[in-house]
Design an enzyme around this catalytic site. Structure first.
Site, PDB file in Angstrom:
ATOM      1  N   ASP A   1       1.010  -1.029  -0.146  1.00 43.39           N
ATOM      2  CA  ASP A   1       0.015   0.109  -0.101  1.00 43.39           C
ATOM      3  C   ASP A   1       0.978   1.088  -0.043  1.00 43.39           C
ATOM      4  O   ASP A   1       2.026   1.055   0.426  1.00 43.39           O
ATOM      5  CB  ASP A   1      -0.825  -0.085   1.314  1.00 43.39           C
ATOM      6  CG  ASP A   1      -1.902   1.171   1.391  1.00 43.39           C
ATOM      7  OD1 ASP A   1      -2.411   1.534   0.277  1.00 43.39           O
ATOM      8  OD2 ASP A   1      -1.906   1.748   2.359  1.00 43.39           O
ATOM      9  N   LYS A   2       0.423   2.554  -0.430  1.00 38.33           N
ATOM     10  CA  LYS A   2       1.337   3.752  -0.578  1.00 38.33           C
ATOM     11  C   LYS A   2       1.263   4.424   0.718  1.00 38.33           C
ATOM     12  O   LYS A   2       2.133   4.365   1.684  1.00 38.33           O
ATOM     13  CB  LYS A   2       1.091   4.263  -1.564  1.00 38.33           C
ATOM     14  CG  LYS A   2       2.108   5.599  -1.851  1.00 38.33           C
ATOM     15  CD  LYS A   2       1.648   6.501  -2.978  1.00 38.33           C
ATOM     16  CE  LYS A   2       0.573   7.518  -2.699  1.00 38.33           C
ATOM     17  NZ  LYS A   2       0.692   8.494  -1.894  1.00 38.33           N
ATOM     18  N   THR A   3      -0.039   4.980   0.767  1.00 37.37           N
ATOM     19  CA  THR A   3      -0.096   6.193   1.956  1.00 37.37           C
ATOM     20  C   THR A   3      -0.197   5.076   3.519  1.00 37.37           C
ATOM     21  O   THR A   3      -0.738   4.131   3.874  1.00 37.37           O
ATOM     22  CB  THR A   3      -1.143   6.899   1.883  1.00 37.37           C
ATOM     23  OG1 THR A   3      -1.546   7.514   0.397  1.00 37.37           O
ATOM     24  CG2 THR A   3      -1.529   7.646   2.892  1.00 37.37           C
TER      25      THR A   3
ATOM     26  N   ASN B   1      -8.436  -0.629   4.707  1.00 39.36           N
ATOM     27  CA  ASN B   1      -8.967  -1.156   3.243  1.00 39.36           C
ATOM     28  C   ASN B   1      -8.073  -2.233   2.653  1.00 39.36           C
ATOM     29  O   ASN B   1      -8.212  -2.693   1.697  1.00 39.36           O
ATOM     30  CB  ASN B   1      -8.829   0.118   2.183  1.00 39.36           C
ATOM     31  CG  ASN B   1     -10.033   1.193   2.550  1.00 39.36           C
ATOM     32  OD1 ASN B   1     -10.983   0.754   3.346  1.00 39.36           O
ATOM     33  ND2 ASN B   1      -9.474   2.601   2.457  1.00 39.36           N
TER      34      ASN B   1
END
Length: 1220
Positions: free
Chosen positions: A495-497, A888
């Site tokens: 995931d990035k953030t 998520n």
């Protein structure tokens, strides 16, 4: 098994199963009972281990499942697991919870968790309703879910809740918002049962029985009984002791996990709730009584939700960390009741922003005067979102790892070897007229020798040690078997953030639009000149912030934006809300202006005027349309103090906001400006404004559809946020790249921002090209298309375009880093959005695997798309890891072979691994430990296999002279050598760096089998040599208690056979036994040292001091008793005295044996793979793994990758690509 009478349940879902119906068969049951008696209960155990045999062996198939009493279930996934279920019948007034309920209004159903007999109702019926007859409802329960028979479908179905009847949003308001009568509630509870996620903690006795009935423990029990018959009590006691510790540890771990899970769900299981009965009546009830359709009142001070419910009146501020892993308050609004949204069918997925989920914490409510905040129950119990999460933990999918499948195959091979020994022993014993009892015991004994009972414990040791080391570096594991799988990871999704980048965003600056074009960037939105601007008003109002205990709380990005304005947020108190008919809005206003000093050359009157204007400038937030990840925007309706008209403010993804604005308000340089920022990795948010019509009243706004407001807006400008990389990110990704482990970014952020971050962190190197696959779905007569865009390369000028890119297997990470580095100039990566991913998977299925090979960036991905991506990567045989912060990512974390959550909140419970360090440095640590644990498993398995075979060879040779190893010789070998070595050789820590080489994943591989086979042949050769050589010595004779070979030289050994009254019935003491005992003892140590591999996956064995000390101590002891015999030890081990010359000979034999074994293993490591490739012509063969097959195909495809500015169309014929 025929398909004609099979039913499919949960079709298309993860837990899809085939169902067959059976009825009990008396004569089969009698046969099984007789068989069980004859086999001493063993048949019952086999039927317990194999449910399909149990059902088929005791029942007959029925063509009509409706009439069956027992069901046989089989999962349709790759595991093909079997289950059995008992069919129950209950009597009820109707067959479905929502069918014909209007007929039940006069009928009274007594309270109770469930009614399995209708007789209780008869007393309640009044005369005129006596004609209502009960109907039979068949059902079965599997994995905490009830399946009911549907006569119409002729199949079983699950009743989830209110969604089953496909209600529209408006009908929830009109038909379901007044609540259920007690009668209807009781009727529905027959089907939905008690609203409780019941995690029953099994008793220790129940867990013990389940653990003890494991096939390995049954085999150990068989071994212990056999050894006890042979009076081999000591080793039997050692195995029992080990088994008790192993079982106790397992029971403690399992019990602890059950208690933890029980405590996690117990917080909301039983609470008191206010339930609406009709429009006016509200009564207190227990949450366990709730059913779908009930209407509950949400108290103003909040609560823990006991079910899934949809808001129909009022707003709520909710902490959903239990589900999402983010402890950020979320605003939930009431379900739309009119317009296009109101006409849509209610779905939990689509209407998340209006749904309160079970287990989430409602912090506070916003309510209308005289009206309660109400929610309609849509799901209860295990059907809720939290219930599904708990089910996935209670009933996890089995770990699919080749090592475990191969281990069973290897054991079957050992069983085959044992079978040969079994037959050999019986034949030899019959020829030598050995008593029947001895034949039975010795032939069974050969099986326990060949299949070592200590194998499971020894195999588990390495995983347990790895788990402890992981715990020391802050990585916690709830699925220890997955540690080995981590050693095989060759692709990790991030995931990035919050994972690659910092959680928070810093405001870099703003760029407003003035007169249709962008003004220069500004870094201070709190500037006095901007106070009354629409831009700052939008920043101050378009958010979902709330005050909790006096502190602003909400989404971190919203907080940064609001704080940058310097404005103040005030919320109405409960008393203020009660005084006004309409809802009291949340008010925002600029801060009080600081007046200048008198000596400043500024007009004081002007400042006073400005200050008064500022103080009177307030904006009330009338309605909020919360942020939706599907819509990628949020908006608010506000009213400025003293103005009649209302205004709408919107913020969201720039592309989305621009599409909702009037074209003449969007600057011509919009695309270029947006790309300028996103290419540098900035997070960009766009703002827009619209003045609403004067005729719109407060009441009308409350019922307006957001689509009517979010249209024809005025574009205000851009907010530029900076999302900094975490310090560790670049270094970790560089390590993974060097280790040839592919990295993929899966984010909900903008495409260009994701590409920029990927370049900054080294996921994409400067010399590599990024190809954006922009797919559009079919529309009218236009087919689906993919536009291929080549982004600008940072390392080359804009004009220097790379037109052709080659693909090679080396790019996939199967060569050393140096070779891979040469390929970098030709490397390329695909990038795509969630929308494109959905179109490609649906309309271009044949391109999915090709793209999966080099796709590195997936932007704007929804949570379920992340899970889908993991499945796509697994479909091409990647071993996939997923690392996310829990928000998520739950589905993808569970689906991946190895999911690592950086969040310690409840949502991450479903993830196999959780890191207390909130950065990705845990990933290489986990892979290193996984590789070390995997190699340890191979080492231990090979050692235990060799131990079995060496002992088997010794015993087989001794059986030929009607001899055997002595009990204390067995004990010394099994406990002092094998157990100590097996448990200490697992202690090697992981190697400090990740290397490009990957450990083998299979026990049934050429080099590994070749290694085991060469060692077996070496040990066999030297044992036969020693056995025959000792028999050929001049001093050799059949040993008797009077034999004295030590004191009689070979030259003058003239005495005849000894005559003694002492008889050694087992014939343990003889020269062959002593020689083989010495030789085999050294063989165990030699193979242990040879197999205990160090670099490149584990620390060298000399750093494993317990193992080294054990080996040294055993070598010293064995050499001592061999060269300088101690009578007491000789008597204990039943060793006979042999001449000193023979002892020296044995020393030479064991040293040469060790040298040959070492040289063969070294040769195996260096040349075995090349030799086997040459021998079996492997080089020309197709690779086994799918992604390498695809890579080979693409090497020969001149049209791949697609050329710049080309379009691929889908038609009924194969896809064709055209240049633009």
């Amino acid at each position: 098994m025929e398909k004609k009478d099979v039913k499919i349940i949960n079709q298309g879902l993860e837990d899809e199963m085939e169902v067959w119906g059976y009825r009990p068969c008396p004569w089969k049951m009698v046969l099984v009972a007789v068989g069980a008696v004859c086999t001493g209960g063993l048949l019952f155990l086999v039927l317990y281990w194999l449910p399909e045999w149990g059902v088929r062996g005791t029942c007959t198939r029925t063509p009509f499942i409706r009439e069956s009493q027992t069901l046989l279930l089989r999962s349709t996934d790759e595991f093909r697991r079997w289950f059995r279920a008992k069919v129950h019948v209950m009597l009820a007034p109707g067959k479905r919870p929502f069918d014909g309920v209007d007929l039940l209004s006069p009928l009274h159903i007594p309270n109770g968790d469930s009614i399995h007999s209708f007789s209780a109702l008869q007393d309640e019926l009044q005369g005129k309703y006596i004609h209502i007859q009960p109907v039979q409802v068949c059902y079965f329960t599997h994995h905490s879910t009830k399946y009911y028979w549907n006569d119409l479908l002729q199949n079983f179905e699950v009743f989830k809740g209110l969604e089953d009847v496909r209600v529209t949003c408006s009908s929830i308001h009109t038909d379901h918002s007044s609540g259920l009568s007690k009668l209807l509630q009781d009727y529905r509870r027959l089907f939905f049962e008690v609203n409780e996620i019941a995690v029953k903690v099994p008793s220790v006795f129940k867990l013990l029985i389940k653990e003890v009935l494991n096939p390995f423990y049954i085999f150990q029990l068989f071994s212990v009984i056999l050894w006890s018959i042979e009076q081999y009590y000591y080793y039997a006691a050692a195995i029992v002791f080990m088994s008790v510790i192993s079982i106790a540890t397992s029971l403690y771990t399992v019990k602890k996990q059950y208690i933890m899970l029980h405590d996690m769900v117990a917080t909301h299981s039983i609470v008191r709730v206010s339930v609406c009965r009709g429009t006016l009546d509200v009564e207190e009830a227990m949450s366990t009584e709730l059913v779908p359709g009930d209407v509950i009142v949400i108290p103003s001070n909040g609560m823990i939700m006991p079910c899934d419910a949809v808001l129909v009146h009022g707003n709520c501020i909710v902490n959903e960390s239990m589900l999402t892993g983010e402890s950020v308050p979320v605003t939930k609004t009431s379900l739309p009741s009119s317009g296009e949204d109101g006409a849509g069918v209610y779905s939990i997925e689509e209407h998340k922003r209006h749904t309160l989920f079970c287990g989430t914490h409602i912090i506070q409510t916003r309510f209308y005067t005289g009206e309660l905040v109400k929610a309609v129950v849509v799901r209860t119990g295990f059907s809720t979102e939290k219930g599904q999460l708990v089910r996935s933990i209670l009933y996890p999918k089995p770990t699919d790892f080749k090592l475990y499948r191969d281990a069973y195959l290897f054991l079957l091979c050992l069983v085959g070897v044992a079978g040969i020994g079994f037959i050999y022993t019986i034949v030899l014993s019959i020829i030598n007229q050995v008593p029947a009892k001895t034949i039975v015991v010795e032939s069974l004994d050969i099986i326990t020798i060949t299949v070592p009972p200590a194998l499971p414990a020894a195999m588990t040791a390495g995983i347990v040690y790895a788990q402890r080391r992981l715990k020391r570096v802050g990585i916690f594991c709830i699925s220890p078997q997955r540690i080995n799988i981590c050693g095989q990871l060759n692709l990790v999704c991030f995931d990035k953030t919050g994972t690659l980048t910092e959680d928070g965003l810093d405001l870099w600056g703003i760029q407003r639009v003035e007169n249709g074009s962008f003004s220069p960037p500004e870094d201070d939105p709190a500037n006095e000149t901007l106070v009354r601007s629409s831009f700052v008003s939008c920043m101050a109002t378009c958010h979902s912030l709330t005050k909790l205990e006096g502190e602003l709380s909400g989404d971190p990005m919203d907080l940064k934006m609001f704080n940058a304005t310097g404005w103040i947020l005030e919320e109405p108190t409960e008393e203020e809300t009660a005084l006004h008919n309409p809802i009291m809005p949340t008010v925002v206003r600029p801060p009080k202006q600081v007046l200048p000093e008198v000596n400043q050359e500024v007009n004081l009157a002007q400042n006073m005027e400005l200050s008064e204007l500022t103080l009177s400038y307030e904006i009330g937030i009338v309605r909020q349309f919360p942020f939706s990840s599907a819509l990628q925007r949020m908006s608010v309706v506000v009213r400025k103090l003293g103005e009649k008209r209302m205004d709408a403010y919107l913020k969201g993804a720039p592309e989305v906001v621009a599409s909702l604005c009037a074209e003449d308000t969007i600057p011509e340089s919009f695309t270029e400006t947006l790309e300028f920022y996103t290419r540098q990795g900035f997070r960009v948010i766009a703002l827009a404004h619209r003045q609403l019509e004067a005729k719109l009243s407060w009441h009308k706004v409350q019922n307006l559809n957001r689509d009517l407001i979010e249209t024809n807006m005025e574009f205000l400008g851009l907010i530029v946020m900076q999302n900094k990389l975490k310090e560790e990110t670049s270094g970790v990704l560089k390590d993974l790249r060097r280790a040839n482990i592919r990295t993929v970014m899966v984010t909900g952020d903008n495409m260009l921002t994701a590409i920029s971050v990927a370049r900054d962190c080294g996921m994409i190197t400067p010399h590599e090209r990024v190809i954006v696959a922009d797919a559009t779905p079919p529309k009218d007569i236009q087919p689906a298309t993919i536009n291929w865009h080549y982004t600008e390369n940072h390392a080359t000028s804009k004009d220097n375009r790379v037109e052709s890119v080659e693909i090679s297997l080396e790019d996939l990470g199967h060569v050393a880093y140096g070779e891979q580095h040469k390929q970098q100039e030709q490397g390329y990566h695909f990038a795509m959005s969630g929308r494109s991913f959905a179109v490609i998977t649906e309309h271009f299925p044949d391109l999915v695997q090709k793209l999966a090979l080099h796709a590195t960036i997936f932007a704007r991905m929804a949570p379920d798309q992340k899970t889908q991506l993991v499945e796509v990567l697994q479909s091409v045989d990647y071993t996939v890891g997923m690392c996310g912060d829990g928000a998520n990512d739950c589905g993808a974390l569970k689906r991946a072979h190895s999911g690592i959550s950086l969040s310690e909140l409840e949502a991450s419970v479903a993830s196999p691994f959780t890191s207390s360090t909130a950065n990705i440095s845990c990933v290489p640590n986990l892979i290193r430990e996984g590789r070390a644990a995997l190699i340890t498993s191979f080492c231990v398995f090979k050692f235990m296999a060799l131990y079995s075979i060496i002992q088997y060879l010794s015993v087989t040779l001794l059986y030929s002279i009607l001899s055997n190893l002595g009990d204390f010789q067995f004990l010394f070998i099994d406990v002092a050598i094998i157990l100590i070595i097996a448990f200490t050789m697992s202690l090697n820590p992981a190697w400090k760096v990740l290397v490009a080489q990957r450990p083998p994943s299979s026990l049934i591989s050429g080099p590994l089998l070749f290694s085991v086979l060469t060692q077996i042949l070496t040990c066999l050769a030297f044992q036969i040599l020693a056995f025959l050589w000792v028999r050929g010595q001049n001093w050799y004779e059949k040993w008797t208690p009077l034999s004295d070979a030590c004191n009689v030289s070979s030259a003058n050994l003239t005495h005849g056979p000894n005559i003694t009254s002492h008889v050694d019935h087992k014939n343990i003491r003889n020269y062959e036994n002593t020689t083989l005992f010495y030789v085999s003892s050294f063989q165990y140590l030699a193979v242990a040292i040879i197999f205990s591999k160090g670099k490149p996956f584990r620390q060298p064995s000399y750093k494993n001091w317990p193992f080294m000390l054990s080996c040294m101590a055993l070598y010293i002891f064995l050499f001592m008793i061999m060269l300088y015999p101690v009578p007491a030890i000789d008597n204990f081990l039943e060793i006979v005295c042999v001449p000193h010359e023979w002892r020296i000979t044995v020393v030479i034999i064991v040293l040469v044996n060790a040298a040959v074994s070492f040289l063969l293993e070294s040769a195996n490591e260096l040349w075995c793979t090349a030799f086997l490739s040459w021998l079996f012509c492997w080089k020309g063969k197709t690779p086994r793994v799918r992604y390498m097959q695809v890579a080979q195909e693409l090497q020969e495809d001149p049209d791949w990758p697609p050329k710049p500015a080309t379009v691929t169309y889908t038609t009924s014929t194969p896809h064709h690509t055209v240049s633009m």
